[in-house]
Design a protein around this motif. Structure first.
Motif, mmCIF file in Angstrom:
data_model
loop_
_atom_site.group_PDB
_atom_site.id
_atom_site.type_symbol
_atom_site.label_atom_id
_atom_site.label_comp_id
_atom_site.label_asym_id
_atom_site.label_seq_id
_atom_site.Cartn_x
_atom_site.Cartn_y
_atom_site.Cartn_z
ATOM 1 N N ILE A 1 0.858 -1.194 0.000
ATOM 2 C CA ILE A 1 0.000 0.000 0.000
ATOM 3 C C ILE A 1 0.890 1.239 0.000
ATOM 4 N N ARG B 1 -0.196 6.961 -2.631
ATOM 5 C CA ARG B 1 -1.247 7.299 -3.600
ATOM 6 C C ARG B 1 -2.547 6.503 -3.385
ATOM 7 N N VAL C 1 -3.972 5.935 -0.317
ATOM 8 C CA VAL C 1 -4.709 6.244 0.910
ATOM 9 C C VAL C 1 -5.389 7.606 0.874
ATOM 10 N N PHE D 1 -8.411 4.309 -0.083
ATOM 11 C CA PHE D 1 -9.635 4.817 -0.717
ATOM 12 C C PHE D 1 -10.140 3.681 -1.613
ATOM 13 N N TYR D 2 -11.401 3.238 -1.435
ATOM 14 C CA TYR D 2 -11.770 1.958 -2.042
ATOM 15 C C TYR D 2 -11.665 1.863 -3.565
ATOM 16 N N PRO D 3 -11.835 2.966 -4.337
ATOM 17 C CA PRO D 3 -11.572 2.783 -5.780
ATOM 18 C C PRO D 3 -10.126 2.350 -6.073
ATOM 19 N N ARG D 4 -9.199 2.678 -5.160
ATOM 20 C CA ARG D 4 -7.803 2.230 -5.357
ATOM 21 C C ARG D 4 -7.691 0.711 -5.168
ATOM 22 N N LEU E 1 -9.876 -1.310 -6.205
ATOM 23 C CA LEU E 1 -10.326 -1.867 -7.477
ATOM 24 C C LEU E 1 -9.224 -1.776 -8.529
ATOM 25 N N GLU E 2 -8.382 -0.722 -8.424
ATOM 26 C CA GLU E 2 -7.209 -0.648 -9.309
ATOM 27 C C GLU E 2 -6.266 -1.822 -9.004
ATOM 28 N N LEU F 1 -7.158 -4.685 -7.801
ATOM 29 C CA LEU F 1 -7.825 -5.890 -8.298
ATOM 30 C C LEU F 1 -7.632 -6.008 -9.814
ATOM 31 N N ASN F 2 -7.740 -4.883 -10.501
ATOM 32 C CA ASN F 2 -7.536 -4.918 -11.953
ATOM 33 C C ASN F 2 -6.105 -5.342 -12.294
#
Lengths: 142, 142, 142, 142
Positions: D11, D14, D16, D23-26, D28-29, D31-32
């Motif tokens: 982690i 960039r 947090v 930050f939860y969209p991160r 998903l990044e 995960l991608n």
């Protein structure tokens, strides 16, 4: 002296735009990672500790984008010190592709700051002598 | 002449970092939005069209961060033209807070490029006369 | 009852990927903006205030992506409340394109938490009665 | 059968947010990136090739956030296959911290699609037999 801090990073799907090349704000995320790794690995100041009471905001940035970066390419990211001031440090940086072509290069100036307990006040603070001695090996001497 | 393209943007939660201030790559996303809005609203070249066969990659960026940006602040983003070349344009920009304090300012150079159908080849291409005439009003004349 | 909080957002260059469609983590940034706007505009709890001592982390997310989103499209983002618990709220959401086609839809559960002064301890905290009364109009009643 | 694809990710700053947690969209990044690495390393379908004529958009996502992720933590990201359809694959995933605590877990469904040459048309396309045989070892069998 003249030491260069170096890390590799692969260009991922999340970095590229509609044209299939790195969207430039993503290059700045890669640069921030490089500075973060330098602080943790070379300067023994991991951001996980630094941000309780201090920070190193970027105050000046100059960057030239020379060559598009494409998904799957492995970049070599290089960082060194051009000028060490009392509370600021100016670093040179360069990202190269696998054929040693320059993808981008520039200069970034960071300032050492103290953050008040309520996080509303930010002011510059001189680097400690210990910190300066860890930064020194990365200074460029001609 | 001397026209300034202006947009407002509110600093959101997604822009700020652990220190509670805008993480600087997010400022570059805001700058890209500003250029995108300028192309769409003032130059009649929406990115949704431009990117089928063309692009305007950023080749040079200079930016000075003067003041931290905090969540909830409404920034006024300003853009103008400092130099219009055959296939490139250098824009000045400034972001101000609600008290007209400068948050950041700088210069960004964009190049007009043509992208080959297989998207592997990118080369610079002169701006059309029509495009130049739409850019002209934003040029700074002293 | 049955009120729906609605905002519009234009798909920008920074949202789309190599395939020319929105990269899905960017949809989650748009969703976070929607929740943030709801808290500020409808619940009178702007994130700029909330994050000094509290937070509302996302604990559960279900999302179905029905249709690709393309640059330039204007999305209508809708949010309502499916379940209001003591310290948590489950919201339904839907993003539609200009032809009322569903681009995505899902459910997100947020928990109200208190953050200790040193920011190391996070625990759930019941919503105040005042907060509950502001959330209530957005509850779906069949 | 029952193979689990595993990668580690640290982690970074960039990732947090203001609360000092990811930050939860991160997420998903992250995960991608995991899916991208799986395609490249295990399925021999690097995204750098796949996106010329094909794509694997995410159509369904369920995720439970169990524990905050903090800067400096090294996450172990795990991915396996729960269901392999003709043109789609549903993967289970879990991110763990250094003490094997679950940070998040969920399910993501990807669809194999063909993209028309002008990139305006996207339709599902069955996985090849060769692709299916590479996915098979990751299927969970009880």
């Amino acid at each position: 002296m003249n030491q260069i801090f170096t890390k590799k990073e692969t260009i991922k799907f999340r970095h590229v735009d509609f044209a299939g090349i790195v969207f430039y704000p993503r290059f700045l995320e890669m640069l921030n990672d490089l500075v973060e790794d330098w602080f943790e690995e070379a300067l023994e100041r991991p951001f996980s500790k630094i941000h309780e009471t201090n920070g190193i905001p970027t105050v000046d940035l100059k960057i030239q984008f020379k060559k598009a970066g494409r998904i799957g390419e492995v970049l070599t990211k290089k960082l060194w010190v051009e000028k060490l001031g009392g509370a600021s440090v100016t670093c040179g940086f360069k990202f190269e592709d696998e054929n040693q072509n320059t993808v981008l290069e520039g200069e970034v100036t960071l300032v050492n700051v103290a953050i008040s307990e309520d996080r509303n006040d930010i002011k510059s603070e001189a680097f400690s002598e210990s910190m300066k001695s860890k930064i020194a090996p990365f200074q460029v001497v001609n």
